[in-house]
Design a protein around this motif. Sequence first.
Motif, PDB file in Angstrom:
ATOM      1  N   SER A  17      -8.449  95.055 -43.783  1.00 32.34           N
ATOM      2  CA  SER A  17      -7.143  94.942 -43.918  1.00 32.34           C
ATOM      3  C   SER A  17      -6.495  95.048 -45.103  1.00 32.34           C
ATOM      4  O   SER A  17      -5.996  94.028 -45.731  1.00 32.34           O
ATOM      5  CB  SER A  17      -6.541  93.702 -43.012  1.00 32.34           C
ATOM      6  N   THR A  18      -6.418  96.312 -45.689  1.00 35.59           N
ATOM      7  CA  THR A  18      -5.914  96.605 -47.007  1.00 35.59           C
ATOM      8  C   THR A  18      -4.778  97.604 -46.764  1.00 35.59           C
ATOM      9  O   THR A  18      -4.427  98.112 -45.590  1.00 35.59           O
ATOM     10  CB  THR A  18      -6.816  97.192 -47.914  1.00 35.59           C
ATOM     11  N   VAL A  19      -3.980  97.804 -47.779  1.00 37.24           N
ATOM     12  CA  VAL A  19      -2.888  98.639 -47.967  1.00 37.24           C
ATOM     13  C   VAL A  19      -3.304 100.099 -47.483  1.00 37.24           C
ATOM     14  O   VAL A  19      -2.573 100.742 -46.762  1.00 37.24           O
ATOM     15  CB  VAL A  19      -1.927  98.639 -49.152  1.00 37.24           C
ATOM     16  N   ALA A  21      -6.034 101.101 -45.995  1.00 33.90           N
ATOM     17  CA  ALA A  21      -6.727 101.153 -44.821  1.00 33.90           C
ATOM     18  C   ALA A  21      -5.169 101.193 -43.782  1.00 33.90           C
ATOM     19  O   ALA A  21      -5.497 102.127 -42.820  1.00 33.90           O
ATOM     20  CB  ALA A  21      -7.456 100.137 -44.487  1.00 33.90           C
ATOM     21  N   TRP A  22      -4.231 100.351 -44.034  1.00 28.59           N
ATOM     22  CA  TRP A  22      -3.090 100.460 -42.976  1.00 28.59           C
ATOM     23  C   TRP A  22      -2.287 101.858 -43.113  1.00 28.59           C
ATOM     24  O   TRP A  22      -1.926 102.325 -42.092  1.00 28.59           O
ATOM     25  CB  TRP A  22      -2.211  99.201 -43.083  1.00 28.59           C
ATOM     26  N   VAL A  23      -2.263 102.404 -44.450  1.00 29.73           N
ATOM     27  CA  VAL A  23      -1.289 103.532 -44.513  1.00 29.73           C
ATOM     28  C   VAL A  23      -2.200 104.747 -43.930  1.00 29.73           C
ATOM     29  O   VAL A  23      -1.787 105.497 -43.198  1.00 29.73           O
ATOM     30  CB  VAL A  23      -1.172 103.916 -46.016  1.00 29.73           C
ATOM     31  N   ASN A  24      -3.349 104.727 -43.963  1.00 35.11           N
ATOM     32  CA  ASN A  24      -4.336 105.730 -43.516  1.00 35.11           C
ATOM     33  C   ASN A  24      -4.274 105.752 -41.965  1.00 35.11           C
ATOM     34  O   ASN A  24      -4.149 106.583 -41.274  1.00 35.11           O
ATOM     35  CB  ASN A  24      -5.912 105.484 -44.006  1.00 35.11           C
ATOM     36  N   THR A  25      -4.421 104.621 -41.314  1.00 39.87           N
ATOM     37  CA  THR A  25      -4.463 104.255 -40.131  1.00 39.87           C
ATOM     38  C   THR A  25      -2.722 104.884 -39.508  1.00 39.87           C
ATOM     39  O   THR A  25      -2.896 105.601 -38.417  1.00 39.87           O
ATOM     40  CB  THR A  25      -4.636 102.946 -39.562  1.00 39.87           C
ATOM     41  N   VAL A  26      -1.925 104.189 -40.011  1.00 42.66           N
ATOM     42  CA  VAL A  26      -0.606 104.530 -39.333  1.00 42.66           C
ATOM     43  C   VAL A  26      -0.301 106.121 -39.498  1.00 42.66           C
ATOM     44  O   VAL A  26       0.260 106.929 -38.627  1.00 42.66           O
ATOM     45  CB  VAL A  26       0.340 103.493 -39.874  1.00 42.66           C
ATOM     46  N   SER A  61      -3.897 107.604 -49.092  1.00 45.83           N
ATOM     47  CA  SER A  61      -4.813 106.640 -48.865  1.00 45.83           C
ATOM     48  C   SER A  61      -5.882 106.488 -49.906  1.00 45.83           C
ATOM     49  O   SER A  61      -6.181 105.504 -50.456  1.00 45.83           O
ATOM     50  CB  SER A  61      -5.321 106.654 -47.566  1.00 45.83           C
TER      51      SER A  61
END
Length: 79
Positions: A17-19, A21-26, A61
């Motif tokens: 749960s890193t910035v 990772a979240w940018v990549n997922t969204v 990312s």
Amino acid sequence: MPRTYAVPPPPPHNEGSTVAAWVNTVGCVLGAIVAALGIVLGDMPIIIGGAAVVVITMVVSFVLRLAGFGQKRTRASAQ
């Protein structure tokens, strides 16, 4: 005499749960939705736009990970 090796240290407990990772997922999810909408509508510029969003998201990312907003790397100590 057999060599002994050090056990590598455990990874940080953030479960990914890193910035970065979240940018990549969204970003990849939104790009895939846009591309799917383009496929449904049969509009090639929308499909290309969705694919471009995915590619740009992956680059952003990667840059975020290099800037320190991703999972920290740990290495085993060499003996």
